[in-house]
Scaffold this motif. Structure first.
Motif, PDB file in Angstrom:
ATOM      1  N   PHE A 121       0.843  -1.201   0.000  1.00  0.00           N
ATOM      2  CA  PHE A 121       0.000   0.000   0.000  1.00  0.00           C
ATOM      3  C   PHE A 121       0.880   1.255   0.000  1.00  0.00           C
ATOM      4  CE2 PHE A 121      -3.171  -2.990   1.871  1.00  0.00           C
ATOM      5  CZ  PHE A 121      -4.141  -2.839   0.884  1.00  0.00           C
ATOM      6  N   LEU A 155      -6.411  -7.805  -0.213  1.00  0.00           N
ATOM      7  CA  LEU A 155      -6.905  -6.421  -0.257  1.00  0.00           C
ATOM      8  C   LEU A 155      -6.003  -5.551  -1.129  1.00  0.00           C
ATOM      9  CD1 LEU A 155      -8.089  -5.690   3.407  1.00  0.00           C
ATOM     10  CD2 LEU A 155      -9.446  -6.437   1.439  1.00  0.00           C
ATOM     11  N   ALA A 159      -6.974  -3.399  -4.399  1.00  0.00           N
ATOM     12  CA  ALA A 159      -6.654  -1.972  -4.537  1.00  0.00           C
ATOM     13  C   ALA A 159      -5.940  -1.726  -5.861  1.00  0.00           C
ATOM     14  CB  ALA A 159      -5.779  -1.521  -3.362  1.00  0.00           C
ATOM     15  N   GLU A 162      -8.350  -2.049  -8.725  1.00  0.00           N
ATOM     16  CA  GLU A 162      -9.188  -0.841  -8.841  1.00  0.00           C
ATOM     17  C   GLU A 162      -8.435   0.273  -9.571  1.00  0.00           C
ATOM     18  OE1 GLU A 162     -10.590   1.703  -5.344  1.00  0.00           O
ATOM     19  OE2 GLU A 162     -12.440   0.764  -6.061  1.00  0.00           O
ATOM     20  N   TYR A 182     -11.722  -5.425  -1.395  1.00  0.00           N
ATOM     21  CA  TYR A 182     -11.086  -4.128  -1.158  1.00  0.00           C
ATOM     22  C   TYR A 182     -12.131  -3.023  -1.041  1.00  0.00           C
ATOM     23  CZ  TYR A 182      -8.387   0.099  -1.639  1.00  0.00           C
ATOM     24  OH  TYR A 182      -7.855   1.342  -1.408  1.00  0.00           O
ATOM     25  N   ARG A 183     -13.156  -3.084  -1.883  1.00  0.00           N
ATOM     26  CA  ARG A 183     -14.176  -2.020  -1.838  1.00  0.00           C
ATOM     27  C   ARG A 183     -14.935  -2.057  -0.516  1.00  0.00           C
ATOM     28  NH1 ARG A 183     -15.775  -2.156  -8.238  1.00  0.00           N
ATOM     29  NH2 ARG A 183     -14.244  -0.607  -8.848  1.00  0.00           N
ATOM     30  N   LYS A 186     -12.187  -0.758   2.156  1.00  0.00           N
ATOM     31  CA  LYS A 186     -11.566   0.554   1.910  1.00  0.00           C
ATOM     32  C   LYS A 186     -11.861   1.634   2.962  1.00  0.00           C
ATOM     33  CE  LYS A 186     -11.364   3.385  -2.284  1.00  0.00           C
ATOM     34  NZ  LYS A 186     -11.997   3.449  -3.632  1.00  0.00           N
ATOM     35  N   LEU A 189      -9.467   0.016   6.529  1.00  0.00           N
ATOM     36  CA  LEU A 189      -8.725  -1.241   6.308  1.00  0.00           C
ATOM     37  C   LEU A 189      -8.388  -1.948   7.616  1.00  0.00           C
ATOM     38  CD1 LEU A 189      -6.071  -0.614   3.477  1.00  0.00           C
ATOM     39  CD2 LEU A 189      -8.338  -1.616   3.306  1.00  0.00           C
ATOM     40  N   HIS A 217      -1.579   4.337   2.462  1.00  0.00           N
ATOM     41  CA  HIS A 217      -1.445   4.381   1.005  1.00  0.00           C
ATOM     42  C   HIS A 217      -0.475   5.486   0.566  1.00  0.00           C
ATOM     43  CE1 HIS A 217      -4.889   1.850   1.317  1.00  0.00           C
ATOM     44  NE2 HIS A 217      -5.223   1.920   0.050  1.00  0.00           N
TER      45      HIS A 217
END
Ligand code: 3SL
Length: 234
Positions: A121, A155, A159, A162, A182-183, A186, A189, A217
């Motif tokens: 991330f 996850l 991400a 996406e 992940y959605r 999000k 997390l 992130h």
């Protein structure tokens, strides 16, 4: 259009043809997050190896050595696998040889790929931008835990999927499941991962700060890339 797929464990790698593909090796907690941190803090190269003895031998070449087994720093090595021990000048200008329970194994088992990059991330956007430019079919290789599925690497795969949706296709359920997870995760997390096996394992070892750190992130722009026998930061 290039495609994206997700391999949930290195034990499943025999099902995939890596030739001509870009592999994103990921071990969110904590190996690949730690490697990204090491490069962001000045490490010059990282030699990921599978065995403790092999890792120890790198000290003769002037490398720092790092080893983790079952979440704990192995005795006789310079560093463990906490990203915080790679900060504050600890690895600046140095090469590091590292072996971890799952992460370094995932990297080495991906060597047949056209390219291997290290994902976390912490450098998600950098990884996605690079893959968009590269336009190779992508396989995210999740390190998992001793051959088993884990949630945090999945996850990350979601991400990344996406971020790549507009430029890549996928027709596999592994990517679809990662994306859905992940959605759902999000908005928070850490809360989503609170009951996951490795979060509980690390917390039982009194490791808390590392978990929150590794879920951030885009802290860094560095991209570790496999070159012959080592990772370099680009
Ligand atoms: O399995 C690994 O490669 C490690 O990242 C595990 S730990 O987070 O250091 O316990």
């Amino acid at each position: 259009m290039a495609s994206i797929d997700v391999c949930y464990s290195p034990e499943l790698l025999h099902l995939y043809d890596l030739k001509g593909k870009a592999v994103v090796a990921v071990d969110i907690l904590r190996a690949t997050s730690t490697m990204v941190t090491a490069f962001a803090h000045g490490a010059t190269a990282i030699f990921p190896v599978m065995e403790l003895e092999e890792c120890q031998a790198f000290s003769q070449q002037g490398c720092l050595t790092a080893a983790e087994r079952n979440g704990i720093k192995a005795e006789g090595f310079d560093l463990g696998n906490s990203p915080f021990s790679y900060m504050d000048g600890a690895v600046k200008g140095r090469s590091v040889a590292i072996t971890t329970t799952n992460g370094t194994r995932a990297i080495r088992l991906s060597e047949a790929a056209e390219e291997i990059v290290i994902g976390s991330f912490l450098n998600l956007k950098r990884v996605a931008d690079h893959l968009k430019q590269l336009q190779l079919d992508v396989l995210v290789v999740c390190a998992g835990w001793k051959g088993m599925f884990n949630l945090e690497d999945t996850l990350f795969a979601g991400a990344l999927a996406e971020s790549l949706l507009e430029d890549f296709t996928f027709e596999n359920d592994a990517t679809l499941a990662s994306l859905h997870l992940y959605r759902a995760a999000k908005p928070d997390l850490f809360a989503f991962l609170k009951e996951s096996s490795h979060v509980r394992r690390l917390q039982n070892l009194d490791i808390h700060q590392d978990i929150h750190y590794c879920l951030q992130h885009d802290l860094y722009e560095v991209l570790p890339v496999w070159q012959h026998d080592k990772l370099i930061g680009v």
